[in-house]
Design an enzyme around this catalytic site. Structure first.
Site, short mmCIF file in Angstrom:
data_model
loop_
_atom_site.label_atom_id
_atom_site.label_comp_id
_atom_site.label_asym_id
_atom_site.label_seq_id
_atom_site.Cartn_x
_atom_site.Cartn_y
_atom_site.Cartn_z
N GLY A 81 -23.78 3.53 -4.02
CA GLY A 81 -22.81 4.17 -4.91
C GLY A 81 -22.40 3.19 -5.99
O GLY A 81 -23.20 2.38 -6.46
N ASN A 82 -21.13 3.22 -6.35
CA ASN A 82 -20.65 2.38 -7.46
C ASN A 82 -20.93 0.90 -7.23
O ASN A 82 -21.41 0.20 -8.11
CB ASN A 82 -19.15 2.60 -7.66
CG ASN A 82 -18.88 3.99 -8.19
OD1 ASN A 82 -19.61 4.49 -9.03
ND2 ASN A 82 -17.84 4.64 -7.67
N VAL A 83 -20.61 0.41 -6.04
CA VAL A 83 -20.80 -1.02 -5.76
C VAL A 83 -22.27 -1.32 -5.44
O VAL A 83 -22.87 -2.24 -6.00
CB VAL A 83 -19.91 -1.47 -4.57
CG1 VAL A 83 -20.21 -2.92 -4.19
CG2 VAL A 83 -18.43 -1.31 -4.91
N GLY B 39 -25.82 2.28 1.28
CA GLY B 39 -24.94 2.92 0.30
C GLY B 39 -25.16 2.34 -1.07
O GLY B 39 -24.89 1.16 -1.31
N LYS C 238 0.87 -1.18 0.00
CA LYS C 238 0.00 0.00 0.00
C LYS C 238 0.90 1.22 0.00
O LYS C 238 2.05 1.16 0.46
CB LYS C 238 -0.86 0.01 1.27
CG LYS C 238 -2.10 0.84 1.16
CD LYS C 238 -3.26 0.07 0.55
CE LYS C 238 -4.47 0.94 0.38
NZ LYS C 238 -5.61 0.20 -0.17
P1 NAD Z 1 -19.01 5.15 -3.56
O1 NAD Z 1 -18.43 6.38 -2.98
O2 NAD Z 1 -19.31 5.11 -5.03
O3 NAD Z 1 -20.40 4.77 -2.83
C1 NAD Z 1 -20.58 4.93 -1.47
C2 NAD Z 1 -22.02 5.38 -1.27
O4 NAD Z 1 -22.30 5.43 0.12
C3 NAD Z 1 -22.31 6.77 -1.86
O5 NAD Z 1 -23.46 6.72 -2.66
C4 NAD Z 1 -22.49 7.63 -0.60
O6 NAD Z 1 -23.41 8.69 -0.82
C5 NAD Z 1 -23.04 6.60 0.36
N1 NAD Z 1 -22.90 6.98 1.78
C6 NAD Z 1 -21.92 7.68 2.38
N2 NAD Z 1 -22.17 7.84 3.68
C7 NAD Z 1 -23.33 7.18 3.92
C8 NAD Z 1 -24.13 6.95 5.09
N3 NAD Z 1 -23.78 7.46 6.27
N4 NAD Z 1 -25.25 6.20 4.96
C9 NAD Z 1 -25.62 5.71 3.77
N5 NAD Z 1 -24.93 5.89 2.64
C10 NAD Z 1 -23.80 6.63 2.71
O7 NAD Z 1 -18.03 3.97 -3.14
P2 NAD Z 1 -17.98 2.49 -3.75
O8 NAD Z 1 -16.92 2.44 -4.77
O9 NAD Z 1 -19.34 2.03 -4.08
O10 NAD Z 1 -17.42 1.71 -2.48
C11 NAD Z 1 -18.27 1.40 -1.39
C12 NAD Z 1 -17.48 0.64 -0.32
O11 NAD Z 1 -16.95 -0.55 -0.90
C13 NAD Z 1 -16.29 1.40 0.25
O12 NAD Z 1 -16.11 1.02 1.59
C14 NAD Z 1 -15.12 0.87 -0.59
O13 NAD Z 1 -13.90 0.98 0.12
C15 NAD Z 1 -15.53 -0.58 -0.74
N6 NAD Z 1 -14.94 -1.23 -1.91
C16 NAD Z 1 -15.19 -0.75 -3.16
C17 NAD Z 1 -14.63 -1.41 -4.26
C18 NAD Z 1 -14.92 -0.95 -5.67
O14 NAD Z 1 -14.65 -1.70 -6.61
N7 NAD Z 1 -15.48 0.22 -5.86
C19 NAD Z 1 -13.81 -2.54 -4.08
C20 NAD Z 1 -13.60 -3.02 -2.77
C21 NAD Z 1 -14.15 -2.34 -1.70
#
Ligand code: NAD
Length: 361
Positions: A182-184, A180, A80
């Site tokens: 978001g992307n995932v 949440g 990292k």
């Molecule tokens: P993202 O930022 O696209 O989505 C996160 C979502 O959570 C957003 O829509 C945000 O508005 C929402 N959010 C924030 N605070 C909140 C709360 N208090 N209550 C409810 N919703 C809330 O992020 P992502 O890429 O979807 O990743 C989500 C999680 O998965 C993170 O912890 C990330 O580290 C983990 N992760 C993501 C990936 C990936 O491929 N994107 C891979 C491994 C782990």
């Protein structure tokens, strides 16, 4: 600050302090373990309160990557990097490229990628100075957004957890509360809806909530009420530490399985409470390994379809972790660590075999 005896230093192989005053770069690269392959892990750009905080973070996160890659069956070690500063104010092309030069100086022992505070565009800058970077934009020959693969792995992890708890992978009619979208999270809603599951969603982004609810028929709940939903699965897909002293007693369903990193505020204590309450926890770094599987495919120049197929193996990995936890009466979090350590140890022995000049194949 102790270095070799630092509380978070678990036999890290190499820690590199990187400095270039001309561009204002101060960064730390930590390589935890390269037994399985080059150390891969994202580069976090964050305004740490102190240098000690940055050191602790990079040591802890790099070790986590070793375990994640090992459990996912990838030939990668754990590493990292952290860049100290405010990404909104301090980030420049020159700074990112200077960081890329330090990555290059490690000759491939460390491969960097995107993390919080850095973007696909930053990876493109780094790639001007080194080949040891992944997660590039699709336009630069990279694999693009990993989220569909991460969510696909989480979806198969939820199937594995349902199999363990209900004796069936069937998701038709199952209720899943997703924190949440978001992307995932939004990809997860899609995959679950396609299988006939009923989804309950929350997010701080109201517009996004309404759009997903309209598209997939999900029920919207408030950010606080998500912990009280009477669902079969609670899927954290936003922030870390959401399973904590305040929330753990409110969970109603028998499964916690989602994509967020570091879901348990205290791995040992909250892992044990979940087990005592007969709530099955799918260890976060195992179920959300799809993103890492995706960049591994990129490194090997494999197509997205291969990454998606490989992410499906998260089903079997979790099933074996659940079985280990059941048989040995340990938490699933501890069982996941054992699976990772056992693979590293056995491949490590293979390496010393090879060093001794013995032909393996
Ligand atoms: P993202 O930022 O696209 O989505 C996160 C979502 O959570 C957003 O829509 C945000 O508005 C929402 N959010 C924030 N605070 C909140 C709360 N208090 N209550 C409810 N919703 C809330 O992020 P992502 O890429 O979807 O990743 C989500 C999680 O998965 C993170 O912890 C990330 O580290 C983990 N992760 C993501 C990936 C990936 O491929 N994107 C891979 C491994 C782990």
């Amino acid at each position: 600050m102790p270095v070799f005896s630092h509380a978070e230093n678990f036999n890290h192989e190499q820690v590199v302090y990187c400095r270039n005053d001309d561009v204002g770069l101060r960064a730390i690269i930590a390589i935890h373990d390269t037994t399985l392959g080059p150390a891969l892990g994202g580069c976090r750009f964050y305004d740490y309160a102190s240098e000690a905080d940055a050191v602790r973070d990079v040591l802890r996160l790099s070790r986590g990557m070793t375990y994640k890659a090992a459990c996912a069956g990838l030939n990668l070690g754990g590493g990292k990097a952290v860049i100290l500063g405010d990404p909104k104010k301090d980030k420049t092309e020159a700074l990112m490229r200077a960081f890329g030069m330090f990555v290059d100086s490690l000759g491939g022992r460390y491969i960097t990628a995107e993390d919080s505070g850095t973007s696909v565009a930053d990876m493109d800058y780094i790639s001007a100075e080194t080949d040891h970077v992944c997660g590039l934009s699709a336009a630069s020959g990279g694999s693009g957004d990993p989220s569909p693969v991460t969510a696909w792995g989480v979806f198969h992890g939820i199937r594995a957890a349902c199999d363990e708890v209900f004796g069936s992978t069937e998701l038709e009619g199952k209720k899943v509360a997703i924190q949440g979208i978001g992307n995932v999270g939004r990809w997860l809603v899609k995959y679950l809806t396609d299988e006939g599951a009923q989804t309950f969603i929350t997010d701080i982004d109201e517009q996004r909530l309404q759009a997903i609810s309209t598209e997939f028929g999900s029920e919207v709940v408030s950010t606080d009420a998500i912990y009280d939903v009477d669902a079969d699965v609670f899927a954290p897909c936003a922030m870390g530490a959401v399973i904590n002293d305040d929330t753990i007693g409110r969970l109603k369903g028998p499964i916690v399985a989602g994509g967020a990193n570091n879901q348990l505020d205290n791995m040992a204590r909250h892992g044990a409470i979940l087990r005592d309450r007969k709530i099955l926890y799918a260890p976060d770094y195992v179920i959300n390994a799809g993103g890492l599987i995706n960049v591994y495919a990129e490194l090997n120049k494999s197509p997205r379809e291969k990454a998606l197929r490989d992410a499906e193996h998260i089903f079997e990995t979790l099933k074996s972790i659940f079985a280990t936890a059941r048989e040995r009466n340990i938490t699933t979090a501890v069982a996941a660590n054992l699976v990772a350590e056992s693979r590293i140890s056995s491949i490590g022995k293979l390496a010393s075999f090879q060093k001794a000049g013995t032909r393996i194949r």
